[in-house]
Scaffold this motif. Structure first.
Motif, mmCIF file in Angstrom:
data_model
loop_
_atom_site.group_PDB
_atom_site.id
_atom_site.type_symbol
_atom_site.label_atom_id
_atom_site.label_comp_id
_atom_site.label_asym_id
_atom_site.label_seq_id
_atom_site.Cartn_x
_atom_site.Cartn_y
_atom_site.Cartn_z
ATOM 1 N N ASP A 73 -3.802 3.543 4.803
ATOM 2 C CA ASP A 73 -2.828 4.412 5.471
ATOM 3 C C ASP A 73 -2.153 5.297 4.433
ATOM 4 O OD1 ASP A 73 -0.529 2.817 4.319
ATOM 5 O OD2 ASP A 73 -0.501 1.831 6.003
ATOM 6 N N GLU A 74 -1.317 6.149 4.573
ATOM 7 C CA GLU A 74 -0.402 6.819 3.945
ATOM 8 C C GLU A 74 0.189 6.233 2.827
ATOM 9 O OE1 GLU A 74 1.847 6.001 7.469
ATOM 10 O OE2 GLU A 74 -0.120 7.154 7.083
ATOM 11 N N SER A 75 0.587 5.094 2.845
ATOM 12 C CA SER A 75 1.200 4.335 1.875
ATOM 13 C C SER A 75 0.172 3.453 0.869
ATOM 14 C CB SER A 75 2.484 3.456 2.437
ATOM 15 O OG SER A 75 1.582 2.277 2.880
ATOM 16 N N GLY A 76 -0.905 3.667 1.304
ATOM 17 C CA GLY A 76 -1.947 2.945 0.483
ATOM 18 C C GLY A 76 -2.035 1.450 0.899
ATOM 19 N N GLY A 77 -1.502 1.121 1.991
ATOM 20 C CA GLY A 77 -1.631 -0.230 2.838
ATOM 21 C C GLY A 77 -2.741 -0.182 3.795
ATOM 22 N N VAL A 78 -3.203 -1.616 3.764
ATOM 23 C CA VAL A 78 -4.366 -1.785 4.745
ATOM 24 C C VAL A 78 -3.697 -2.903 5.965
ATOM 25 C CG1 VAL A 78 -6.115 -1.125 3.275
ATOM 26 C CG2 VAL A 78 -5.335 -3.623 3.089
ATOM 27 N N ALA A 79 -2.405 -3.153 5.962
ATOM 28 C CA ALA A 79 -1.839 -4.184 6.724
ATOM 29 C C ALA A 79 -2.591 -4.381 8.193
ATOM 30 C CB ALA A 79 -0.419 -4.251 6.742
ATOM 31 N N ALA A 97 -8.240 -8.183 11.757
ATOM 32 C CA ALA A 97 -9.360 -9.216 11.511
ATOM 33 C C ALA A 97 -8.574 -10.696 11.736
ATOM 34 C CB ALA A 97 -9.701 -8.922 10.208
ATOM 35 N N VAL A 98 -7.388 -10.729 11.205
ATOM 36 C CA VAL A 98 -6.793 -11.998 11.489
ATOM 37 C C VAL A 98 -6.510 -12.298 12.821
ATOM 38 C CG1 VAL A 98 -4.482 -13.442 10.787
ATOM 39 C CG2 VAL A 98 -5.669 -11.845 9.152
ATOM 40 N N LYS A 99 -6.227 -11.317 13.702
ATOM 41 C CA LYS A 99 -6.165 -11.513 15.091
ATOM 42 C C LYS A 99 -7.374 -12.022 15.771
ATOM 43 C CE LYS A 99 -4.883 -9.380 19.458
ATOM 44 N NZ LYS A 99 -4.676 -8.173 20.247
#
Length: 99
Positions: free
Chosen positions: A13-19, A25-27
């Motif tokens: 995402d724009e912040s560099g995150g992939v959460a 996937a965790v769901k």
């Protein structure tokens, strides 16, 4: 079998995150009903070969919705006839540390 895996999209995402993608996937893993746990680096899941691999494929598919390229790292402990090892392995270490 126990599988430790890390999955991530090739884009962030724009912040560099992939959460958000990792959460998808965790769901999938949590909804599978298989014993599992998630930590800062990996998700661990326990079950029979076919059911674990099916869940991993579904997790990859979930992350694919965020990116056309997905990275999957996995380590497996294949030990037929043993279950409950997600917690039993840790308990053995804790006992050893207590001695």
């Amino acid at each position: 079998m126990l599988v430790a895996f890390s999955i991530a999209p090739s884009t962030s995402d724009e912040s560099g995150g992939v959460a958000e993608a990792v959460a998808a996937a965790v769901k999938v893993v949590r909804e599978s009903g298989l014993p599992n746990e998630t930590n800062a680096m990996f998700t661990n899941v326990e079950g029979e070969w076919d059911e674990v691999m099916a869940v991993l494929k579904q997790a990859v598919d979930a992350v694919s919705a965020y990116s056309s390229r997905v990275s999957l790292v996995l380590k497996a402990d294949i030990r037929p006839g043993y279950d409950g090892q997600l917690t039993a392995k840790v308990e053995r270490i804790e006992r050893a540390l207590g001695e």
